[in-house]
Design a protein around this motif. Structure first.
Motif, mmCIF file in Angstrom:
data_model
loop_
_atom_site.group_PDB
_atom_site.id
_atom_site.type_symbol
_atom_site.label_atom_id
_atom_site.label_comp_id
_atom_site.label_asym_id
_atom_site.label_seq_id
_atom_site.Cartn_x
_atom_site.Cartn_y
_atom_site.Cartn_z
ATOM 1 N N ALA A 29 44.043 204.556 126.640
ATOM 2 C CA ALA A 29 44.888 203.786 125.915
ATOM 3 C C ALA A 29 46.147 203.592 126.555
ATOM 4 C CB ALA A 29 45.298 205.044 124.735
ATOM 5 N N SER A 30 46.593 204.241 127.594
ATOM 6 C CA SER A 30 47.736 203.826 128.295
ATOM 7 C C SER A 30 47.462 202.517 129.119
ATOM 8 C CB SER A 30 48.244 205.052 129.083
ATOM 9 O OG SER A 30 47.220 205.185 130.245
ATOM 10 N N ILE A 31 46.405 202.323 129.650
ATOM 11 C CA ILE A 31 46.092 201.177 130.489
ATOM 12 C C ILE A 31 45.656 199.982 129.669
ATOM 13 C CG2 ILE A 31 45.728 202.820 132.527
ATOM 14 C CD1 ILE A 31 42.824 201.907 131.992
ATOM 15 N N GLY A 32 45.215 200.151 128.547
ATOM 16 C CA GLY A 32 44.790 199.351 127.645
ATOM 17 C C GLY A 32 45.764 198.738 126.771
ATOM 18 N N GLN A 33 47.048 199.147 126.906
ATOM 19 C CA GLN A 33 47.956 198.353 125.969
ATOM 20 C C GLN A 33 48.269 197.072 126.315
ATOM 21 O OE1 GLN A 33 51.288 200.788 125.373
ATOM 22 N NE2 GLN A 33 52.234 199.437 123.957
ATOM 23 N N ALA A 34 48.277 196.019 125.400
ATOM 24 C CA ALA A 34 48.863 194.994 125.930
ATOM 25 C C ALA A 34 50.183 194.650 125.548
ATOM 26 C CB ALA A 34 48.302 193.706 124.978
ATOM 27 N N ASP A 35 50.829 193.922 126.400
ATOM 28 C CA ASP A 35 52.288 193.745 126.340
ATOM 29 C C ASP A 35 52.639 192.229 125.890
ATOM 30 O OD1 ASP A 35 54.900 194.232 126.563
ATOM 31 O OD2 ASP A 35 54.945 194.419 128.649
ATOM 32 N N GLN A 36 52.149 191.608 124.692
ATOM 33 C CA GLN A 36 52.368 190.653 124.464
ATOM 34 C C GLN A 36 53.998 190.215 124.090
ATOM 35 O OE1 GLN A 36 49.396 190.387 121.328
ATOM 36 N NE2 GLN A 36 48.062 189.081 122.371
ATOM 37 N N LEU A 37 54.292 189.059 123.589
ATOM 38 C CA LEU A 37 55.811 188.773 123.093
ATOM 39 C C LEU A 37 55.745 189.378 121.756
ATOM 40 C CD1 LEU A 37 55.863 185.023 124.382
ATOM 41 C CD2 LEU A 37 57.250 186.844 125.032
ATOM 42 N N ASP A 347 49.142 188.775 128.082
ATOM 43 C CA ASP A 347 49.927 189.800 128.356
ATOM 44 C C ASP A 347 50.726 189.771 129.558
ATOM 45 O OD1 ASP A 347 50.310 192.493 129.074
ATOM 46 O OD2 ASP A 347 48.279 192.830 130.043
ATOM 47 N N LEU A 348 52.106 189.896 129.154
ATOM 48 C CA LEU A 348 53.244 189.485 130.122
ATOM 49 C C LEU A 348 53.557 190.939 130.786
ATOM 50 C CD1 LEU A 348 55.665 187.202 128.289
ATOM 51 C CD2 LEU A 348 53.648 186.591 129.834
ATOM 52 N N PRO A 349 54.112 190.922 132.117
ATOM 53 C CA PRO A 349 54.416 191.982 132.824
ATOM 54 C C PRO A 349 55.743 192.791 132.220
ATOM 55 C CG PRO A 349 55.176 190.018 133.947
ATOM 56 C CD PRO A 349 54.281 189.627 132.916
ATOM 57 N N ASN A 419 55.137 194.190 119.610
ATOM 58 C CA ASN A 419 53.928 193.843 118.861
ATOM 59 C C ASN A 419 52.824 193.882 120.144
ATOM 60 O OD1 ASN A 419 51.876 193.610 117.127
ATOM 61 N ND2 ASN A 419 52.482 191.474 116.811
ATOM 62 N N THR A 420 51.919 195.178 120.235
ATOM 63 C CA THR A 420 50.754 194.933 121.251
ATOM 64 C C THR A 420 49.654 194.080 120.946
ATOM 65 O OG1 THR A 420 49.459 196.583 120.077
ATOM 66 C CG2 THR A 420 51.365 197.510 121.689
ATOM 67 N N GLY A 421 49.539 193.787 119.936
ATOM 68 C CA GLY A 421 48.355 192.904 119.371
ATOM 69 C C GLY A 421 47.023 193.294 119.673
ATOM 70 N N SER A 422 46.832 194.909 120.212
ATOM 71 C CA SER A 422 45.711 195.400 120.619
ATOM 72 C C SER A 422 45.030 196.237 119.470
ATOM 73 C CB SER A 422 45.955 196.242 121.662
ATOM 74 O OG SER A 422 44.774 197.199 122.052
ATOM 75 N N SER A 423 43.672 195.912 119.311
ATOM 76 C CA SER A 423 42.772 196.646 118.291
ATOM 77 C C SER A 423 42.461 197.854 118.853
ATOM 78 C CB SER A 423 41.874 195.720 117.892
ATOM 79 O OG SER A 423 40.970 195.384 118.626
ATOM 80 N N LEU A 424 42.413 198.018 120.216
ATOM 81 C CA LEU A 424 41.999 199.178 120.900
ATOM 82 C C LEU A 424 42.867 200.244 121.054
ATOM 83 C CD1 LEU A 424 39.403 200.197 122.435
ATOM 84 C CD2 LEU A 424 40.405 199.146 124.338
ATOM 85 N N VAL A 425 44.160 200.306 121.261
ATOM 86 C CA VAL A 425 44.846 201.084 121.677
ATOM 87 C C VAL A 425 45.220 202.269 120.358
ATOM 88 C CG1 VAL A 425 47.317 201.873 122.171
ATOM 89 C CG2 VAL A 425 46.345 199.632 123.142
ATOM 90 N N ALA A 426 45.298 201.770 119.278
ATOM 91 C CA ALA A 426 45.682 202.827 118.182
ATOM 92 C C ALA A 426 44.450 203.552 117.916
ATOM 93 C CB ALA A 426 45.974 201.897 117.007
ATOM 94 N N PRO A 427 43.171 203.060 117.768
ATOM 95 C CA PRO A 427 42.237 203.967 117.582
ATOM 96 C C PRO A 427 41.862 205.072 118.653
ATOM 97 C CG PRO A 427 41.478 201.775 116.924
ATOM 98 C CD PRO A 427 42.740 201.763 117.579
#
Length: 454
Positions: A29-37, A347-349, A419-427
């Protein structure tokens, strides 16, 4: 006693298994989080098509998007034979439309683009200062289908001919710009942050062929370019290699002023490499006082510029992606210039994180003859759109979810969580929490059973 000990051991064993199972989930979960605008920047928000129509599209309406497509921290000026800007437009200072010889300029809804417009009834255009449509020019907001209507909000004065579809209207509303004022800082910080990253790839130049070669595995590919791409007399052919599927690509233009990208690469047609890269491609101008994108391409990817005192000029036939500039924007061109609404899903830094382990590679410039095709400016226009029921065509012949955080909130410098935009992190995070809870409950139950037996 042996029979009594067995349940206790089993419970302790369950607790250990649960904890071990949860550990990789927490890590993933920690490494899969997207960092979108964060909204209102970046990905589409609304009735978003999936996938977006391949640029450029002149078919029926394809959905709605409440994300800002063009943000200008200074003045937005329309010159030359510029034709259209699609999507939600916000400019902090003034909007001036002064085309060469006058004519129509479409805003919000356009004849050719993604056909993903701002939601009907919203402010398609927000101007913090004055709106000046110079005599001989006219602006149309919304268009075609009367249901695709929008409004203009401006801060000080409004002059000239502005037409609306449906019940759209202009209103003086100095407070309308207030929710967006913090975005200038967000864009400056994000632009600076991208430019601070260690390169993962190299740029090689052979004649007019510019080849960006990634490392083949990083999911954020960084190119730091300290020279112009193309020149005043020749347009560059662009090729990307070594880019993993799904990777974000950031091209930092860090060369001396004036900064130029001049290319004919980018048709917008299916199968075009840059068309496929477009949602994850960012061209960044972190410090440029004067940056220009030109050539005969349907330029693919989003643009960010961090210098609040700088000016970005778009004179190419089409730009397919977000345009976020902290300073001024000039949209111009000799035979039409259009900005089309396409999201940036990359995914921005996050500044402050560990730098890439890859060494910063140098850029090489080969003196060998170019194997590329000629990159001279073509006089042939981009593919012309067919007639549609969209807005009145301009003079151009080129085709050329839930709650939203306040603008300025970002996981990068300048705000809170994005807003992470990730459907994986929360589950995954939820699953980890459940398993950890089960483990803790099992340990507690084991201790209670042991207490009862004493």
């Amino acid at each position: 006693m042996r029979h009594g000990a067995r349940p206790k051991n089993r419970l302790v064993r369950y607790a250990a298994v649960a904890a071990l199972a949860a550990a990789p989930l927490v890590t993933l979960a920690s490494i899969g989080q997207a960092d979108q605008l964060a909204p209102p920047l970046g990905p589409c928000v609304g009735d978003c098509p999936n996938p977006f129509p391949v640029p450029v599209h002149n078919g029926p309406p394809a959905g709605t998007d409440d994300t800002i497509n063009v943000f200008v921290g200074g003045n937005y000026t329309v010159e030359g034979r510029a034709a259209e800007v699609e999507g939600k437009v916000v400019t902090v200072k003034d909007l001036t439309v002064d085309k060469n010889g006058g004519g129509l300029f479409n805003m919000g809804v356009v004849g050719v683009g993604s056909q993903v417009a701002p939601p009907p009834g919203t402010d398609h255009v927000t101007v913090g200062g004055a709106v000046d449509v110079v005599t001989g020019n006219r602006v149309q907001i919304g268009g075609g289908d009367p249901a695709r209507w929008g409004n203009l909000a401006y801060g000080t004065t409004e002059s000239g001919i502005i037409e609306f579809s449906g019940p759209g209207a202009a209103r003086q509303d100095p407070a309308a710009i207030d929710p967006f004022l913090g975005l200038t800082t967000v864009i400056k910080d994000d632009s600076t942050c991208m430019a601070e990253q260690t390169a993962t790839g190299t740029l090689s130049v052979e004649g007019n062929l510019y080849t960006f070669t990634g490392d083949g595995h990083s999911m954020r590919q960084i190119f730091n370019v300290d020279r112009n791409i193309g020149s005043d007399t020749a347009a560059a052919d662009l090729v990307f290699a070594g880019i993993p599927a799904g990777a974000t690509v950031i091209v930092n233009m860090v060369g001396p002023d004036p900064v130029l990208i001049r290319t004919n690469t980018g048709s917008g047609f299916p199968g075009d490499q840059l068309t496929d890269m477009q949602p994850l491609l960012m061209w960044n101008f972190p410090t440029a006082a004067d940056a220009t994108v030109s050539g005969n391409a349907q330029f693919q990817g989003s643009i960010m510029a961090g210098n609040a005192a700088g000016t970005v000029t778009l004179s190419n036939p089409g730009t397919n992606g977000r345009v976020y500039v902290a300073g001024n924007l000039v949209q111009t061109g000799t035979s039409g210039s259009e900005i089309h609404a396409y999201p940036f899903n990359g995914d921005l830094p996050t500044c402050g994180q560990s730098p890439s382990p890859s060494p910063s590679p140098s850029q090489s410039e080969s003196t060998s003859p170019s194997p590329s095709p000629s990159a001279s400016e073509s006089e042939s226009p981009s593919p012309s759109p067919s007639e549609s029921g969209g807005p009145e065509p301009s003079e151009s012949v080129e085709p050329t979810h839930g709650e939203r955080p306040e603008p300025g909130q970002s996981h990068r410098p300048g705000g809170g969580l994005a807003n992470t935009g990730s459907s994986l992190v929360a589950p995954l995070a939820g699953g980890a929490a459940v398993l950890l809870g089960l483990g803790a409950a099992a340990v507690t139950l084991a201790r209670r059973n042991r207490g009862r037996r004493h």
